[in-house]
Design an enzyme around this catalytic site. Structure first.
Site, PDB file in Angstrom:
ATOM      1  N   TYR A 274       0.992  -1.095  -0.010  1.00 15.52           N
ATOM      2  CA  TYR A 274       0.161   0.065   0.042  1.00 15.52           C
ATOM      3  C   TYR A 274       0.945   1.225   0.022  1.00 15.52           C
ATOM      4  CZ  TYR A 274      -3.631   3.160   1.350  1.00 15.52           C
ATOM      5  OH  TYR A 274      -4.374   4.187   1.476  1.00 15.52           O
TER       6      TYR A 274
ATOM      7  N   ASP B  45      -0.600  -7.251   6.642  1.00 16.01           N
ATOM      8  CA  ASP B  45      -1.822  -6.521   6.547  1.00 16.01           C
ATOM      9  C   ASP B  45      -2.929  -7.481   5.654  1.00 16.01           C
ATOM     10  OD1 ASP B  45      -3.543  -4.957   4.985  1.00 16.01           O
ATOM     11  OD2 ASP B  45      -2.025  -3.050   4.526  1.00 16.01           O
TER      12      ASP B  45
ATOM     13  N   LYS C 218     -12.271  -0.861   4.132  1.00 16.66           N
ATOM     14  CA  LYS C 218     -12.508  -1.661   2.814  1.00 16.66           C
ATOM     15  C   LYS C 218     -13.424  -2.854   3.005  1.00 16.66           C
ATOM     16  CE  LYS C 218      -8.961   1.017   1.663  1.00 16.66           C
ATOM     17  NZ  LYS C 218      -7.785   0.679   1.658  1.00 16.66           N
TER      18      LYS C 218
HETATM   19  C1  LIG Z   1      -6.376   1.189   2.188  1.00 15.32           C
HETATM   20  C2  LIG Z   1      -5.336   0.476   2.617  1.00 15.32           C
HETATM   21  C3  LIG Z   1      -4.708   0.931   3.749  1.00 15.32           C
HETATM   22  C4  LIG Z   1      -4.820   2.032   4.535  1.00 15.32           C
HETATM   23  O1  LIG Z   1      -5.825   2.059   5.180  1.00 15.32           O
HETATM   24  P1  LIG Z   1      -6.766   3.396   5.371  1.00 15.32           P
HETATM   25  O2  LIG Z   1      -8.091   2.944   6.180  1.00 15.32           O
HETATM   26  O3  LIG Z   1      -6.998   4.076   4.008  1.00 15.32           O
HETATM   27  O4  LIG Z   1      -6.023   4.280   6.374  1.00 15.32           O
HETATM   28  C5  LIG Z   1      -3.725  -0.107   4.130  1.00 15.32           C
HETATM   29  N1  LIG Z   1      -3.295  -1.328   3.499  1.00 15.32           N
HETATM   30  C6  LIG Z   1      -4.154  -1.631   2.382  1.00 15.32           C
HETATM   31  C7  LIG Z   1      -3.791  -3.004   1.719  1.00 15.32           C
HETATM   32  C8  LIG Z   1      -5.326  -0.779   2.052  1.00 15.32           C
HETATM   33  O5  LIG Z   1      -5.940  -1.315   0.926  1.00 15.32           O
END
Ligand SMILES: *Cc1c(COP(=O)(O)O)cnc(C)c1O
Length: 375
Positions: A99, A171, A196
């Site tokens: 990311y 993540d 997400k």
């Molecule tokens: C969107 C995203 C983030 C960051 O999250 P936010 O809620 O926008 O701060 C981190 N890792 C991945 C894989 C993402 O898609």
């Protein structure tokens, strides 16, 4: 409880005062103190703990197979909290494809703060082992990765890290705990952008970390969450907790449609390459089939030609919307390189597609007419 049942029941309890199936949203920032000076409810002040946040944390821990959930106001706040547990001079290993904002946070903010950061191609475990130094404290994994959908073998890397006394964090935003459970695979921390798939409707920001009881950084994480205060509002916590209830059914549909979309694009003559872990040509398919229950709802692809052809395709879509973010009910497409910024290594002709919950035929027809718009 099985996953689908836990998604509906974990952290949810009948409200004893009203009989409501779910407690309401607790907006109060402060809670009554007893004559003995104690707090019989367990709640004192909402930055430290709030009923909606605690309920969400219980659910997150249950779904990830962990013990402790930490809810934050965004995914970035969640990852910040973990890196902030380390000390200046510590070394961390991060993926070469991750990311983009995380890379920027590590490269600028945390490098200035004194963390030593190294970006490694984690699809090759030997490269990760070579990168480990005496002061390495944390291995950060993102799988599938954004936006190239690289697959990293969590179990193998967690074993390598563990043998060197290095913690592993994953993540898990793109896979969700319905498809992949990093703690079961040996990782110490599972991280989410709840913005997400967990929230699932592109109407709430949130982040989360989940750990087990023995993880040495739990206390420090709780301190950073409570005292630095990047916590979700009660309503945000409530929305994400509600989103979790439909996570399994949404993911089933995201996955089924994404597979159709990936196959369609893979056979299309205007498409140069498709990145989707379920395609036989994907380098990560063997590892993905081991550690994921399904391939997920994200597909990246390169349009034949360059950036202008890719933009033309994105601009010609009628149902699939052009916007950043992912994991919601709408299908969203994005020319990733132009969003990421100057240091982006993403190919010029790459579009990233978050496959939504629309009828698959409408999406295939929309992609077909948009690809027909280029020569
Ligand atoms: C969107 C995203 C983030 C960051 O999250 P936010 O809620 O926008 O701060 C981190 N890792 C991945 C894989 C993402 O898609």
């Amino acid at each position: 409880m099985r996953f689908e049942t836990a998604a509906i029941h974990a952290g949810h309890a009948i409200d004893s005062a009203t009989g409501a199936l779910d407690p309401g949203i607790s907006l109060s920032t402060t809670f009554q103190r007893g004559a003995d000076g104690g707090y019989s409810s367990g709640f004192v002040y909402s930055r430290d703990a709030n009923p909606n946040r605690s309920a969400l944390e219980t659910a997150l821990a249950a779904l990830e197979g962990g013990d402790q959930g930490f809810a934050f106001s965004s995914g970035m706040a969640a990852s910040h909290a973990l890196f902030a547990c380390l000390k200046p001079g510590d070394h961390v290993i991060s993926p070469d494809d991750a990311y983009y904002a995380l890379k920027v946070m590590l490269d600028t903010y945390f490098s200035g703060w004194g963390l030593q950061v190294e970006f490694v191609d984690q699809s090759k475990p030997a490269l990760v082992e070579e990168a480990i130094r005496p002061n390495t404290k944390l291995l950060w994994i993102e799988t599938p990765s954004n936006p190239m959908l690289k697959i990293t073998d969590i179990r193998t890397l967690a074993e390598i890290a563990n043998a060197h006394g290095v913690w592993t964090a994953v993540d898990n935003t793109w896979a969700t705990p319905y498809l992949q459970r990093p703690l079961d695979l040996g990782a110490d921390v599972s991280m989410h952008s709840s913005t997400k798939y967990l929230g699932g409707h592109c109407d709430v920001m949130g982040g989360a970390l989940v750990t087990t009881d023995g993880f040495p950084l739990n206390e420090k994480l709780r301190f950073i969450q409570n005292k630095l205060g990047a916590v979700p509002s009660p309503f945000d916590a409530w929305l994400i907790h509600r989103g979790l209830q439909t996570l399994p059914v949404r993911m089933d549909r995201h996955c089924a449609t994404a597979e159709l979309v990936a196959d369609f694009l893979n056979d299309h003559k205007k498409v140069e390459k498709v990145y989707f872990p379920g395609l036989p040509c994907h380098l990560g398919i063997a590892v993905a089939s081991k550690q994921m229950a399904n391939w997920g709802g994200m597909v990246s692809f390169r349009v034949r030609g360059g950036a202008s052809e890719a933009f033309k395709v994105a601009n010609s879509l009628k149902i699939i919307l052009q916007a950043t973010s992912l994991g919601g009910v709408h299908s969203l497409i994005e020319h990733r390189k132009s969003v990421e910024g100057p240091a982006s290594a993403t190919p010029d002709n790459l579009l990233r597609l978050s496959v939504g919950l629309e009828h698959p035929d409408d999406l295939l027809e929309d992609l077909s007419q948009a690809l027909d718009s280029i020569a």
